[in-house]
Design a protein around this motif. Structure first.
Motif, PDB file in Angstrom:
ATOM      1  N   PRO A  12      -4.378  65.342  36.113  1.00 18.18           N
ATOM      2  CA  PRO A  12      -3.195  64.825  35.392  1.00 18.18           C
ATOM      3  C   PRO A  12      -3.545  63.816  34.305  1.00 18.18           C
ATOM      4  O   PRO A  12      -2.908  63.806  33.255  1.00 18.18           O
ATOM      5  N   VAL A  13      -4.561  62.991  34.537  1.00 12.08           N
ATOM      6  CA  VAL A  13      -4.920  61.994  33.517  1.00 12.08           C
ATOM      7  C   VAL A  13      -5.498  62.684  32.277  1.00 12.08           C
ATOM      8  O   VAL A  13      -5.130  62.356  31.143  1.00 12.08           O
ATOM      9  N   LEU A  14      -6.379  63.651  32.493  1.00 14.39           N
ATOM     10  CA  LEU A  14      -6.927  64.384  31.333  1.00 14.39           C
ATOM     11  C   LEU A  14      -5.809  65.133  30.597  1.00 14.39           C
ATOM     12  O   LEU A  14      -5.790  65.190  29.359  1.00 14.39           O
ATOM     13  N   ASP A  15      -4.861  65.685  31.357  1.00 12.05           N
ATOM     14  CA  ASP A  15      -3.718  66.383  30.731  1.00 12.05           C
ATOM     15  C   ASP A  15      -2.935  65.449  29.809  1.00 12.05           C
ATOM     16  O   ASP A  15      -2.520  65.833  28.720  1.00 12.05           O
ATOM     17  N   LEU A  16      -2.707  64.218  30.274  1.00  9.15           N
ATOM     18  CA  LEU A  16      -1.856  63.271  29.538  1.00  9.15           C
ATOM     19  C   LEU A  16      -2.603  62.557  28.409  1.00  9.15           C
ATOM     20  O   LEU A  16      -1.993  61.884  27.581  1.00  9.15           O
ATOM     21  N   LEU A  17      -3.914  62.645  28.406  1.00 10.25           N
ATOM     22  CA  LEU A  17      -4.752  61.861  27.489  1.00 10.25           C
ATOM     23  C   LEU A  17      -4.579  62.322  26.029  1.00 10.25           C
ATOM     24  O   LEU A  17      -4.539  63.521  25.767  1.00 10.25           O
ATOM     25  N   PRO A  18      -4.520  61.381  25.059  1.00  7.29           N
ATOM     26  CA  PRO A  18      -4.542  61.777  23.647  1.00  7.29           C
ATOM     27  C   PRO A  18      -5.814  62.578  23.356  1.00  7.29           C
ATOM     28  O   PRO A  18      -6.836  62.400  24.030  1.00  7.29           O
ATOM     29  N   ALA A  19      -5.766  63.427  22.320  1.00  5.03           N
ATOM     30  CA  ALA A  19      -6.883  64.338  22.023  1.00  5.03           C
ATOM     31  C   ALA A  19      -8.207  63.596  21.825  1.00  5.03           C
ATOM     32  O   ALA A  19      -9.266  64.088  22.214  1.00  5.03           O
ATOM     33  N   ASP A  20      -8.162  62.408  21.241  1.00  9.80           N
ATOM     34  CA  ASP A  20      -9.403  61.675  20.994  1.00  9.80           C
ATOM     35  C   ASP A  20      -9.617  60.533  22.002  1.00  9.80           C
ATOM     36  O   ASP A  20     -10.433  59.642  21.785  1.00  9.80           O
ATOM     37  N   GLY A  21      -8.880  60.576  23.088  1.00  6.17           N
ATOM     38  CA  GLY A  21      -9.024  59.560  24.135  1.00  6.17           C
ATOM     39  C   GLY A  21     -10.248  59.827  25.004  1.00  6.17           C
ATOM     40  O   GLY A  21     -10.885  60.886  24.907  1.00  6.17           O
ATOM     41  N   THR A  22     -10.560  58.862  25.869  1.00  2.00           N
ATOM     42  CA  THR A  22     -11.709  58.990  26.768  1.00  2.00           C
ATOM     43  C   THR A  22     -11.301  58.543  28.169  1.00  2.00           C
ATOM     44  O   THR A  22     -10.533  57.594  28.316  1.00  2.00           O
ATOM     45  N   VAL A  23     -11.805  59.247  29.175  1.00  4.42           N
ATOM     46  CA  VAL A  23     -11.595  58.840  30.572  1.00  4.42           C
ATOM     47  C   VAL A  23     -12.960  58.547  31.178  1.00  4.42           C
ATOM     48  O   VAL A  23     -13.915  59.309  30.979  1.00  4.42           O
ATOM     49  N   THR A  24     -13.070  57.453  31.924  1.00  3.26           N
ATOM     50  CA  THR A  24     -14.281  57.229  32.705  1.00  3.26           C
ATOM     51  C   THR A  24     -13.849  56.851  34.118  1.00  3.26           C
ATOM     52  O   THR A  24     -12.665  56.618  34.375  1.00  3.26           O
ATOM     53  N   ASP A  25     -14.789  56.845  35.054  1.00  2.00           N
ATOM     54  CA  ASP A  25     -14.421  56.456  36.426  1.00  2.00           C
ATOM     55  C   ASP A  25     -15.504  55.534  36.964  1.00  2.00           C
ATOM     56  O   ASP A  25     -16.610  55.474  36.422  1.00  2.00           O
ATOM     57  N   LEU A  26     -15.171  54.809  38.022  1.00  2.00           N
ATOM     58  CA  LEU A  26     -16.121  53.877  38.629  1.00  2.00           C
ATOM     59  C   LEU A  26     -16.409  54.268  40.082  1.00  2.00           C
ATOM     60  O   LEU A  26     -16.772  53.431  40.908  1.00  2.00           O
ATOM     61  N   GLY A  27     -16.241  55.557  40.392  1.00  2.00           N
ATOM     62  CA  GLY A  27     -16.333  56.009  41.787  1.00  2.00           C
ATOM     63  C   GLY A  27     -17.749  56.053  42.342  1.00  2.00           C
ATOM     64  O   GLY A  27     -18.712  56.327  41.609  1.00  2.00           O
ATOM     65  N   SER A  28     -17.875  55.837  43.654  1.00  2.00           N
ATOM     66  CA  SER A  28     -19.172  55.787  44.334  1.00  2.00           C
ATOM     67  C   SER A  28     -19.722  57.156  44.711  1.00  2.00           C
ATOM     68  O   SER A  28     -20.784  57.253  45.323  1.00  2.00           O
ATOM     69  N   THR A  29     -18.974  58.218  44.434  1.00  2.00           N
ATOM     70  CA  THR A  29     -19.503  59.576  44.609  1.00  2.00           C
ATOM     71  C   THR A  29     -19.381  60.252  43.252  1.00  2.00           C
ATOM     72  O   THR A  29     -18.538  59.873  42.439  1.00  2.00           O
ATOM     73  N   LYS A  30     -20.211  61.261  43.012  1.00  2.00           N
ATOM     74  CA  LYS A  30     -20.153  61.898  41.704  1.00  2.00           C
ATOM     75  C   LYS A  30     -20.056  63.422  41.776  1.00  2.00           C
ATOM     76  O   LYS A  30     -19.533  64.056  40.858  1.00  2.00           O
ATOM     77  N   GLY A  31     -20.496  64.028  42.862  1.00  5.67           N
ATOM     78  CA  GLY A  31     -20.545  65.490  42.956  1.00  5.67           C
ATOM     79  C   GLY A  31     -19.183  66.144  42.774  1.00  5.67           C
ATOM     80  O   GLY A  31     -18.950  66.899  41.823  1.00  5.67           O
ATOM     81  N   LEU A  32     -18.246  65.846  43.663  1.00  7.20           N
ATOM     82  CA  LEU A  32     -16.930  66.485  43.607  1.00  7.20           C
ATOM     83  C   LEU A  32     -16.156  66.080  42.363  1.00  7.20           C
ATOM     84  O   LEU A  32     -15.430  66.890  41.782  1.00  7.20           O
ATOM     85  N   ILE A  33     -16.307  64.826  41.962  1.00  4.62           N
ATOM     86  CA  ILE A  33     -15.572  64.337  40.786  1.00  4.62           C
ATOM     87  C   ILE A  33     -16.033  65.084  39.531  1.00  4.62           C
ATOM     88  O   ILE A  33     -15.220  65.555  38.729  1.00  4.62           O
ATOM     89  N   CYS A  34     -17.348  65.252  39.374  1.00  9.63           N
ATOM     90  CA  CYS A  34     -17.853  65.979  38.205  1.00  9.63           C
ATOM     91  C   CYS A  34     -17.467  67.458  38.258  1.00  9.63           C
ATOM     92  O   CYS A  34     -17.164  68.069  37.232  1.00  9.63           O
TER      93      CYS A  34
END
Lengths: 285, 285
Positions: A78-100
């Motif tokens: 949902p966040v990527l859907d709502l993001l402006p075309a030139d926006g950026t999302v980052t995360d601070l999560g302690s796991t990376k496999g499923l998130i990526c």
């Protein structure tokens, strides 16, 4: 620059406090499932305003996902859907496999930068956030080549400007290493705290006899279950392996003690002493 | 007053440094199997002179046994034999059962006071000793009723004067509690350090990814094997029980993670969180 912090707790709040100082013109929007946390974050100067996610994300140059990892997984799409075309999302999560993996399935994958700062404390919530948590610590970025150069540049610049060092690896490498170097420490500490609490029904006895050594070893047992349960779950293959290795060594040491094998006991501990060299490096950082 | 310190390391040295300040007229004699340690203790002002045990003990009003617990066990008899009739012997050992048993068999039992200060660090030797290690910490005295009132009074006065709080219990109670509250923490930390070292052949990876949480949990893995092997051995029935309980909880938690049982995972950690209350008490001390 508008920066939305989704989850204004220990990590999201500390990130905002550090970045505000370097980017005084940036505007911070807080998003939090708890309205109490939102008000605390406003009062503490972590964010300039609090908005619902649907309003905040479309206004953002950068969105920082700083919730427990199960919520990051749920919010990524949902966040990527709502993001402006030139926006950026980052995360601070302690796991990376499923998130990526989840990010890879999204058409706007290139706007995402998968990040994990090697920092934390046993406390949580906006009240626990402090400006110096992230500076001087290390940051891991995964799958950098899948991020758009502009998004990668923005995220790297922010973390470097607050004084972090950046390392790069695959999500698979990240999750394997973290199982040993971070997730297992937490489990060993939770289990140690619980073993002692279950035996010592009389808390006064722990209180009177514990020294700073106990206090240090069991500190992580204070950590938030809501944050850690989804980490152990998302990284369960590696965590289970690490925990299995740990249990095996403990069983080996128990046999050594039961068998009064002083030579092996000395040898076991002498091998473990080697950690001193590594720790001295960490403590110098 | 002449005080002999047998073993001028972390504990013996820190005791001497704290007591010297309160008793400027006391004369400290150091006894150490290592001549290097003896010279270091002289240079650091821990003791006024270094002598062999056979010469030091007959001159002493108080003898403090501050060696590893296996050496305490070996020295108790000869030291009591050599002690002046109105002299006193105390020890700073982390086990009490076997030491008290050994003392009970000696005709001069009443001149012995069995003590254990709840303090230490992961470092050892005279170089690690510091004046503030013992003050404000707790001291346990065992079998007080077996000590002569004069010996008990002398030892209590010294420890109280340097700012320690005294608790009393039987050697059996002491060894049981300590297995959980101190000895187990050390084993969990030694095994954690070793698990990580064996997996992460590349130390740089630990270095880059470990945070302060890992560093705190694994700090005790730096502790001296020569000191800890005899503690685990002398207290092996209790240590084995504590370690067995710990392994069982870790196995339970592994099953919870493997089975993706998030509810039980949260519950396990929430129970462990209860340690926060106890730790806050300890940290306030």
């Amino acid at each position: 620059m508008n920066i939305s912090i989704i989850g204004v707790g220990l990590l999201g709040g500390s990130f905002a406090l550090a970045v505000r100082e370097k980017y005084p013109k940036a505007r911070f929007i807080g998003v939090d499932a708890s309205s109490v946390n939102g008000r605390l974050a406003l009062a503490k100067g972590i964010v300039d305003e609090v908005k619902p996610l649907q309003e905040a994300v479309p206004l953002s140059d950068l969105v920082v996902l700083a919730t427990p990892v199960n919520v990051i997984l749920d919010l990524l799409e949902p966040v990527l859907d709502l993001l402006p075309a030139d926006g950026t999302v980052t995360d601070l999560g302690s796991t990376k496999g499923l998130i990526c993996e989840r990010a890879d399935a999204h058409p706007k994958r290139a706007r995402f930068v998968a990040a994990h700062p090697m920092a934390g404390t046993e406390n949580s919530g906006p009240g626990a956030a402090f400006r110096d948590l992230l500076p001087t610590k290390n940051l891991i970025i995964c799958d950098r080549e899948k991020s758009h150069p502009d998004s990668l540049k923005l995220v790297e610049a922010l973390f470097l400007d607050i004084g972090m060092k950046i390392f790069y690896m695959t999500p698979k490498e990240h999750d394997l290493h973290l199982a040993y170097v971070s997730h297992l420490s937490h489990i060993s500490s939770f289990a140690l705290g619980l073993t002692v609490l279950e035996k010592e029904k009389d808390e006064q006895a722990i209180f009177d006899m514990a020294s700073t050594g106990f206090s240090s070893t069991v500190r992580l047992a204070k950590s938030s279950p809501q944050m850690w349960a989804p980490i152990f779950d998302q990284n369960r293959a590696n965590v289970s392996q690490a925990l299995g290795d740990y249990i095996e060594l403990l069983q080996e040491f128990k046999r050594v003690i039961d068998g009064q094998d002083l030579h092996s006991s000395l040898h076991f501990m002498a091998r473990a002493n080697d950690i001193r060299r590594v720790l001295e490096g960490i403590e110098r950082k």
